[in-house]
Design a protein around this motif. Structure first.
Motif, PDB file in Angstrom:
ATOM      1  N   LEU A 136       0.836  -1.201   0.000  1.00 42.79           N
ATOM      2  CA  LEU A 136       0.000   0.000   0.000  1.00 42.79           C
ATOM      3  C   LEU A 136       0.871   1.251   0.000  1.00 42.79           C
ATOM      4  CD1 LEU A 136      -2.977  -0.736   2.429  1.00 42.79           C
ATOM      5  CD2 LEU A 136      -3.148  -0.068   0.041  1.00 42.79           C
ATOM      6  N   ASP A 137       1.907   1.256   0.824  1.00 43.16           N
ATOM      7  CA  ASP A 137       2.825   2.399   0.866  1.00 43.16           C
ATOM      8  C   ASP A 137       3.446   2.648  -0.506  1.00 43.16           C
ATOM      9  OD1 ASP A 137       2.425   2.885   3.529  1.00 43.16           O
ATOM     10  OD2 ASP A 137       4.265   1.890   4.214  1.00 43.16           O
ATOM     11  N   LEU A 138       4.007   1.598  -1.079  1.00 44.23           N
ATOM     12  CA  LEU A 138       4.736   1.763  -2.338  1.00 44.23           C
ATOM     13  C   LEU A 138       3.799   2.096  -3.499  1.00 44.23           C
ATOM     14  CD1 LEU A 138       7.281  -1.124  -1.820  1.00 44.23           C
ATOM     15  CD2 LEU A 138       7.877   1.281  -2.143  1.00 44.23           C
ATOM     16  N   TYR A 139       2.638   1.455  -3.545  1.00 45.13           N
ATOM     17  CA  TYR A 139       1.681   1.748  -4.615  1.00 45.13           C
ATOM     18  C   TYR A 139       1.232   3.208  -4.521  1.00 45.13           C
ATOM     19  CZ  TYR A 139       1.239  -3.346  -5.435  1.00 45.13           C
ATOM     20  OH  TYR A 139       1.468  -4.676  -5.721  1.00 45.13           O
ATOM     21  N   LEU A 153      -3.347  -6.765  -2.523  1.00 46.95           N
ATOM     22  CA  LEU A 153      -4.355  -5.755  -2.164  1.00 46.95           C
ATOM     23  C   LEU A 153      -5.668  -6.398  -1.746  1.00 46.95           C
ATOM     24  CD1 LEU A 153      -3.701  -3.023  -4.848  1.00 46.95           C
ATOM     25  CD2 LEU A 153      -3.494  -2.777  -2.376  1.00 46.95           C
ATOM     26  N   PHE A 154      -5.780  -7.698  -1.929  1.00 47.06           N
ATOM     27  CA  PHE A 154      -7.024  -8.382  -1.584  1.00 47.06           C
ATOM     28  C   PHE A 154      -6.837  -9.310  -0.389  1.00 47.06           C
ATOM     29  CE2 PHE A 154      -7.161  -6.965  -5.920  1.00 47.06           C
ATOM     30  CZ  PHE A 154      -8.376  -6.308  -5.957  1.00 47.06           C
ATOM     31  N   TYR A 200      -8.708   2.038  -1.620  1.00 47.40           N
ATOM     32  CA  TYR A 200      -9.725   2.383  -2.618  1.00 47.40           C
ATOM     33  C   TYR A 200      -9.107   3.199  -3.754  1.00 47.40           C
ATOM     34  CZ  TYR A 200     -13.381   4.919  -4.970  1.00 47.40           C
ATOM     35  OH  TYR A 200     -14.171   5.460  -5.958  1.00 47.40           O
ATOM     36  N   ARG A 201      -8.299   4.203  -3.395  1.00 47.11           N
ATOM     37  CA  ARG A 201      -7.716   5.086  -4.417  1.00 47.11           C
ATOM     38  C   ARG A 201      -6.757   4.338  -5.326  1.00 47.11           C
ATOM     39  NH1 ARG A 201      -6.913   8.636  -0.171  1.00 47.11           N
ATOM     40  NH2 ARG A 201      -8.791   9.904   0.127  1.00 47.11           N
ATOM     41  N   ILE A 202      -5.991   3.422  -4.741  1.00 44.36           N
ATOM     42  CA  ILE A 202      -5.043   2.645  -5.550  1.00 44.36           C
ATOM     43  C   ILE A 202      -5.796   1.763  -6.552  1.00 44.36           C
ATOM     44  CG2 ILE A 202      -3.301   0.805  -5.461  1.00 44.36           C
ATOM     45  CD1 ILE A 202      -2.533   2.020  -2.635  1.00 44.36           C
ATOM     46  N   VAL A 203      -6.817   1.090  -6.073  1.00 45.34           N
ATOM     47  CA  VAL A 203      -7.588   0.200  -6.959  1.00 45.34           C
ATOM     48  C   VAL A 203      -8.306   1.012  -8.037  1.00 45.34           C
ATOM     49  CG1 VAL A 203      -9.496  -1.460  -7.076  1.00 45.34           C
ATOM     50  CG2 VAL A 203      -7.828  -1.607  -5.207  1.00 45.34           C
ATOM     51  N   ALA A 204      -8.881   2.154  -7.640  1.00 49.04           N
ATOM     52  CA  ALA A 204      -9.648   2.965  -8.591  1.00 49.04           C
ATOM     53  C   ALA A 204      -8.762   3.498  -9.722  1.00 49.04           C
ATOM     54  CB  ALA A 204     -10.326   4.127  -7.855  1.00 49.04           C
ATOM     55  N   ALA A 205      -7.456   3.610  -9.464  1.00 53.90           N
ATOM     56  CA  ALA A 205      -6.546   4.186 -10.464  1.00 53.90           C
ATOM     57  C   ALA A 205      -6.001   3.142 -11.437  1.00 53.90           C
ATOM     58  CB  ALA A 205      -5.388   4.891  -9.757  1.00 53.90           C
ATOM     59  N   VAL A 265     -25.170  -2.565  -3.768  1.00 52.64           N
ATOM     60  CA  VAL A 265     -25.242  -1.586  -2.675  1.00 52.64           C
ATOM     61  C   VAL A 265     -23.913  -1.579  -1.906  1.00 52.64           C
ATOM     62  CG1 VAL A 265     -26.363  -1.061  -0.465  1.00 52.64           C
ATOM     63  CG2 VAL A 265     -27.747  -1.647  -2.482  1.00 52.64           C
ATOM     64  N   PHE A 266     -23.386  -2.765  -1.644  1.00 53.92           N
ATOM     65  CA  PHE A 266     -22.103  -2.892  -0.951  1.00 53.92           C
ATOM     66  C   PHE A 266     -21.007  -2.099  -1.676  1.00 53.92           C
ATOM     67  CE2 PHE A 266     -18.089  -5.396  -0.611  1.00 53.92           C
ATOM     68  CZ  PHE A 266     -17.886  -5.331   0.756  1.00 53.92           C
ATOM     69  N   SER A 267     -20.884  -2.300  -2.995  1.00 54.05           N
ATOM     70  CA  SER A 267     -19.807  -1.661  -3.764  1.00 54.05           C
ATOM     71  C   SER A 267     -20.020  -0.159  -3.900  1.00 54.05           C
ATOM     72  CB  SER A 267     -19.719  -2.239  -5.177  1.00 54.05           C
ATOM     73  OG  SER A 267     -19.616  -3.627  -5.135  1.00 54.05           O
ATOM     74  N   LEU A 268     -21.247   0.232  -4.231  1.00 56.24           N
ATOM     75  CA  LEU A 268     -21.499   1.670  -4.401  1.00 56.24           C
ATOM     76  C   LEU A 268     -21.354   2.394  -3.069  1.00 56.24           C
ATOM     77  CD1 LEU A 268     -24.485   2.009  -6.917  1.00 56.24           C
ATOM     78  CD2 LEU A 268     -22.041   2.130  -7.349  1.00 56.24           C
ATOM     79  N   ALA A 269     -21.820   1.776  -2.002  1.00 51.13           N
ATOM     80  CA  ALA A 269     -21.682   2.404  -0.678  1.00 51.13           C
ATOM     81  C   ALA A 269     -20.202   2.572  -0.349  1.00 51.13           C
ATOM     82  CB  ALA A 269     -22.376   1.562   0.392  1.00 51.13           C
ATOM     83  N   TYR A 270     -19.402   1.575  -0.681  1.00 50.49           N
ATOM     84  CA  TYR A 270     -17.964   1.645  -0.423  1.00 50.49           C
ATOM     85  C   TYR A 270     -17.331   2.795  -1.202  1.00 50.49           C
ATOM     86  CZ  TYR A 270     -13.093   0.131  -0.034  1.00 50.49           C
ATOM     87  OH  TYR A 270     -11.747   0.079   0.205  1.00 50.49           O
ATOM     88  N   ARG A 271     -17.700   2.915  -2.478  1.00 50.09           N
ATOM     89  CA  ARG A 271     -17.151   3.994  -3.305  1.00 50.09           C
ATOM     90  C   ARG A 271     -17.538   5.362  -2.768  1.00 50.09           C
ATOM     91  NH1 ARG A 271     -18.879   1.780  -9.041  1.00 50.09           N
ATOM     92  NH2 ARG A 271     -19.544   3.905  -9.410  1.00 50.09           N
TER      93      ARG A 271
END
Lengths: 195, 195
Positions: A17-20, A55-56, A105-110, A153-159
């Motif tokens: 997470l740090d390096l990413y 990441l998972f 979240y930000r790393i995955v979204a990118a 709902v789970f995914s959208l709520a997370y985002r």
């Protein structure tokens, strides 16, 4: 390196997470992650199949907890309410680890590559929740539909939670989406309004 | 091989479907597909990036047609009804090409690798439909939620349609799922029942 390492997987994830976040996902190598965690590449690959999987870490556990939440929900609840309850319980973890979760979240979204992996994990979650609902006696297509809808709902709520400037709780986002969903689909089903 | 080939992509897809069904997806090579279609590997890779992509020939066109369906739906419809209408229109294609579509369904369902690609295509479809709803003035999270829900209905209806022994129309499956969904989410939203 030969000494016993407590929670090597957790340390590898923190290092990744740090390096990413610092250098970008594409630019980071497994060798760098292992080095940052003070471990070897070999240890890395004992825990994770590839650069994405780190990441998972914990996603199987999360899936099992959601499934347990569905299994243990009160019998009188409607199927979607059962799934909502199970994901709200998981949400407490997100709230307690907000910094970690939003960074992830930000790393995955990118990264399209990471989003693909996320989609696959989500599909496996939908499958597991559908099975849990069928164990409760919910028939298909209701079980499939509820599992898919609940995980949407789970995914959208997370985002929404991950970028919420007001930092409201995960459960608040779940409830907001469920309330909206009631309106969406009542109209979609073409049911006459009671009024 | 040098002569002009009408619809090389379509021929490659037909050849791939034949070979995947006969010998399995994993066992089939691009060279075999090209040979069966009477074309070269080079031509194959001019049309498709890899062995999977040939099964998604036409998926951009389908996405564009669904988006056009959303864009052109009557203004007075509720968002989910808009998406339902758009996917029903696409369903006419499925009904007209039932043998092709169900064969493709079986091949994809048997391969985790192909299911992954299907998930990615679906995510891009959700994104495009969400954009189309926002163009109609639907705000988030309603637009996202409706796009996700509509595409859940799209996928589940497709799965049920593909194995329906009674061979009912795709639109019939869409309507059945929408009717169920109305019940699911009304309860999930915690709304008191009118009775």
């Amino acid at each position: 390196m030969a000494r016993w390492q407590p929670d090597a997987a957790g340390r590898l994830q923190a290092a990744a997470l740090d390096l990413y976040a610092e250098n970008g996902y594409d630019e980071t190598t497994v060798a760098q992650i292992a080095e940052r965690a003070g471990l070897t590449e070999r240890t890395y690959f004992r825990h994770f199949a590839d650069k994405r999987e780190v990441l998972f870490h914990g996603s199987e556990q999360m899936r099992d907890e959601i499934v347990a939440g569905v299994d243990e929900a009160p019998a009188e609840l409607e199927p979607l309410e059962v799934v909502a309850l199970a994901i709200e319980q998981i949400g407490a973890f997100f709230d307690e680890h907000r910094a970690h979760s939003t960074r992830r979240y930000r790393i995955v979204a990118a990264s399209p590559e990471l989003q693909e992996r996320e989609l696959i994990k989500r599909a496996s979650l939908v499958h597991a929740v559908g099975d849990a609902l069928r164990r409760r006696g919910v028939a298909d297509p209701l079980a499939e539909l509820t599992a898919e809808t609940g995980l949407t709902v789970f995914s959208l709520a997370y985002r929404r939670w991950a970028v919420d400037p007001e930092q409201r709780s995960y459960a608040t986002h779940v409830r907001e989406l469920l309330a909206q969903l009631g309106g969406v689909t009542a109209a979609g089903a073409g049911q006459p309004s009671p009024g």
